[in-house]
Design an enzyme around this catalytic site. Structure first.
Site, PDB file in Angstrom:
ATOM      1  N   TYR A  11       0.826  -1.223   0.000  1.00 34.00           N
ATOM      2  CA  TYR A  11       0.000   0.000   0.000  1.00 34.00           C
ATOM      3  C   TYR A  11       0.861   1.274   0.000  1.00 34.00           C
ATOM      4  CZ  TYR A  11      -3.372   3.383   1.989  1.00 34.00           C
ATOM      5  OH  TYR A  11      -4.144   4.480   2.264  1.00 34.00           O
ATOM      6  N   ILE A  12       1.698   1.432   0.985  1.00 35.49           N
ATOM      7  CA  ILE A  12       2.469   2.682   1.085  1.00 35.49           C
ATOM      8  C   ILE A  12       3.631   2.667   0.091  1.00 35.49           C
ATOM      9  CG2 ILE A  12       3.757   4.195   2.653  1.00 35.49           C
ATOM     10  CD1 ILE A  12       2.117   2.861   4.973  1.00 35.49           C
ATOM     11  N   ASN A  32       8.007  -9.930  -1.792  1.00 34.94           N
ATOM     12  CA  ASN A  32       7.734 -11.365  -1.959  1.00 34.94           C
ATOM     13  C   ASN A  32       6.249 -11.641  -2.204  1.00 34.94           C
ATOM     14  OD1 ASN A  32       6.650 -10.942   0.544  1.00 34.94           O
ATOM     15  ND2 ASN A  32       7.903 -12.460   1.624  1.00 34.94           N
ATOM     16  N   ASP A  58      12.401 -12.637  -0.965  1.00 36.41           N
ATOM     17  CA  ASP A  58      12.158 -12.372   0.451  1.00 36.41           C
ATOM     18  C   ASP A  58      13.308 -11.527   0.998  1.00 36.41           C
ATOM     19  OD1 ASP A  58      11.984 -12.561   3.280  1.00 36.41           O
ATOM     20  OD2 ASP A  58      10.776 -14.378   3.048  1.00 36.41           O
ATOM     21  N   SER A 125       6.071   3.542  13.126  1.00 30.49           N
ATOM     22  CA  SER A 125       4.634   3.744  13.342  1.00 30.49           C
ATOM     23  C   SER A 125       4.377   4.505  14.627  1.00 30.49           C
ATOM     24  CB  SER A 125       3.992   2.360  13.443  1.00 30.49           C
ATOM     25  OG  SER A 125       2.703   2.439  13.972  1.00 30.49           O
ATOM     26  N   TYR A 149       3.563  -6.721  17.240  1.00 30.38           N
ATOM     27  CA  TYR A 149       3.824  -5.917  16.036  1.00 30.38           C
ATOM     28  C   TYR A 149       4.516  -4.607  16.412  1.00 30.38           C
ATOM     29  CZ  TYR A 149       2.981  -2.356  12.487  1.00 30.38           C
ATOM     30  OH  TYR A 149       3.152  -1.309  11.611  1.00 30.38           O
ATOM     31  N   LYS A 153       8.470  -2.881  15.603  1.00 35.06           N
ATOM     32  CA  LYS A 153       8.784  -1.525  15.108  1.00 35.06           C
ATOM     33  C   LYS A 153       9.766  -0.849  16.067  1.00 35.06           C
ATOM     34  CE  LYS A 153       7.013  -1.902  11.611  1.00 35.06           C
ATOM     35  NZ  LYS A 153       7.334  -1.534  10.252  1.00 35.06           N
ATOM     36  N   ASN A 198      -9.051  -5.072   9.265  1.00 32.01           N
ATOM     37  CA  ASN A 198      -8.975  -4.670  10.679  1.00 32.01           C
ATOM     38  C   ASN A 198      -9.155  -3.169  10.816  1.00 32.01           C
ATOM     39  OD1 ASN A 198      -8.092  -7.222  11.787  1.00 32.01           O
ATOM     40  ND2 ASN A 198      -6.187  -6.854  10.653  1.00 32.01           N
ATOM     41  N   ASN A 199      -8.731  -2.447   9.786  1.00 37.73           N
ATOM     42  CA  ASN A 199      -8.659  -0.987   9.903  1.00 37.73           C
ATOM     43  C   ASN A 199      -9.942  -0.326   9.402  1.00 37.73           C
ATOM     44  OD1 ASN A 199      -5.405  -1.673   9.085  1.00 37.73           O
ATOM     45  ND2 ASN A 199      -5.916  -0.674  11.003  1.00 37.73           N
ATOM     46  N   ARG A 231      -8.235   9.767  15.687  1.00 38.71           N
ATOM     47  CA  ARG A 231      -6.916   9.440  15.120  1.00 38.71           C
ATOM     48  C   ARG A 231      -6.468  10.531  14.147  1.00 38.71           C
ATOM     49  NH1 ARG A 231      -7.726   6.327  18.489  1.00 38.71           N
ATOM     50  NH2 ARG A 231      -7.483   4.065  18.547  1.00 38.71           N
ATOM     51  N   PRO A 294     -10.574  -4.165  22.409  1.00 39.95           N
ATOM     52  CA  PRO A 294      -9.499  -4.230  23.403  1.00 39.95           C
ATOM     53  C   PRO A 294      -8.202  -3.632  22.853  1.00 39.95           C
ATOM     54  CG  PRO A 294     -10.587  -6.356  23.194  1.00 39.95           C
ATOM     55  CD  PRO A 294     -11.154  -5.481  22.117  1.00 39.95           C
TER      56      PRO A 294
END
Ligand code: NAD
Ligand code: UFG
Length: 334
Positions: A11-12, A32, A58, A125, A149, A153, A198-199, A231, A294
């Site tokens: 995406y980015i 990959n 990879d 992030s 995750y 980072k 998820n987003n 956000r 959560p």
């Protein structure tokens, strides 16, 4: 100037590839395809008129990286986007995250050293900041990730600091992204997550095209103006421009290690997003309030001042642009 983008079909990365090509850089991509599709390469060519050199490899594989450097000894800088990014999955499979996200950075640094490549931009992030009620977040606000995750980072940032301390002529810029949404104005590239998103924005887009019935808003009892989470959403094309600015600074030389937030400094609530989306695209998104997710926090937004002062970067696209372009891409890819 030749730049290697790891994860450059994601995406980015894909938006940054377009931005850099349009700024006259020669872009080489290694990906990959674990979370992207090969068609993105042709979309980059359709937009820019240039087909970047591509390696389906990879980034954890040091031998594969060496082969890439053998064929491209003149790579001046690396932008390291490749990595896994699903918070929930990282809690269930932490080793998969540590292996890929940290292993890829270690492989890159080893190979860069061998080929004397000294310029590195890292995709970090806002998740590296400790939970805090004090906003905005500055680059020197307290750190503390709360899931595997986020820790990958944070650990990568620490690895880069240690490496740079040991090699003072190595230049690193760490970019801490806030919430990237939106898509390229061509409607050809955008965010295309596998499975149930998820987003927030990918989920809204799938409701808009009828793949899901309605959006579940996670909590309306936060201490915010309308009770929903706030956000700092940044248009992905602005984010891509931020990388071009960072690259300019990096290759000017003598940077050492610098850290910048890439955000807008403005917080929008979930209801702001849904209402703006419905306003610009037609009333397509219904919602219901459900309990909090959560791990979520009430409010998170950046101070974008350091990037503005030192990189000359300021996001210019507004929430309407973000909502329109996200939907445009979703319609084309439905
Ligand atoms: P993405 O999943 O769309 O892109 C990542 C790309 O990397 C994918 O194309 C994937 O196939 C590739 N990849 C993953 N592991 C690889 C490996 N070992 N070797 C080669 N290719 C590999 O994600 P994105 O949203 O473009 O995110 C890019 C980076 O920015 C990630 O490091 C992510 O953690 C970070 N980031 C993203 C966000 C966000 O909200 N999207 C926010 C903050 C930071
Ligand atoms: N939300 C909903 N419903 C949904 C999805 C999200 O109400 O179906 C809400 C969340 O509760 C939150 C807001 O929308 O208030 C934004 O949620 P996202 O999942 O889109 O983004 P987050 O801020 O939770 O996290 C994202 C990435 C993290 C990254 C962080 C900062 O998932 O990895 O942005 O960059 F660290």
């Amino acid at each position: 100037m030749k730049i290697l983008l790891t994860g450059g079909l994601g995406y980015i990365g894909s938006h940054t590839a377009v931005e850099l090509i349009q700024n006259g850089y020669e872009v080489v991509i290694v990906d990959n395809l674990s979370n992207s599709k090969i068609e993105v390469l042709n979309k980059i060519e359709l937009i820019t008129g240039i087909l970047p050199k591509f390696y389906q490899k990879d980034v954890c594989d040091q031998h594969a990286l060496q082969e890439i450097f053998e064929e491209n000894k003149d790579i001046e800088a690396i932008i390291h986007f490749a990595g896994f990014k699903a918070v929930g999955e990282s809690c269930l499979e932490p080793l998969k995250y540590y292996k890929n996200n940290i292993g890829s950075t270690l492989s890159l640094l080893n190979v860069m050293e061998k080929y004397n490549c000294k310029n590195f931009i890292y995709s970090s992030s806002a998740t590296v900041y400790a939970v805090s009620e004090i906003m905005p977040l500055y680059e020197d606000s307290p750190l503390g990730a709360s899931n595997p995750y986020g820790r990958t980072k944070l650990f990568n940032e620490e690895i880069l600091k240690d490496y740079q301390t040991a090699h003072p002529d190595f230049n690193v810029i760490i970019l801490r992204y806030f919430n990237p949404i939106g898509a390229h104005e061509s409607g050809l590239i955008g965010e295309d997550p596998n499975g149930i998103p998820n987003n927030l924005m990918p989920y809204i887009c799938k409701v808009a095209v009828g793949e899901f019935d309605h959006l579940k808003i996670f909590g309306n009892d936060y201490n915010t103006k309308d009770g929903t989470g706030v956000r700092d959403y940044i248009h992905v094309v602005d984010l891509a421009i931020g990388h071009a600015k960072a690259l300019e600074k990096l290759t000017d030389g003598d940077v050492g290690l610098k850290i910048y937030n890439l955000g807008t400094g403005v917080g929008y609530s979930v209801l702001d997003i849904v209402n703006t989306f419905n306003k610009v695209n037609g009333n397509l998104v219904k919602y219901e309030f459900v309990s909090r997710r959560p791990g979520d926090i009430a409010i998170c937004y950046a101070s974008p001042k350091k990037a503005e002062n030192e990189l000359g970067f300021k996001a210019t696209r507004n929430l309407e642009d973000m909502c329109k372009s996200s939907y445009e891409y979703q319609k084309n890819n439905h």
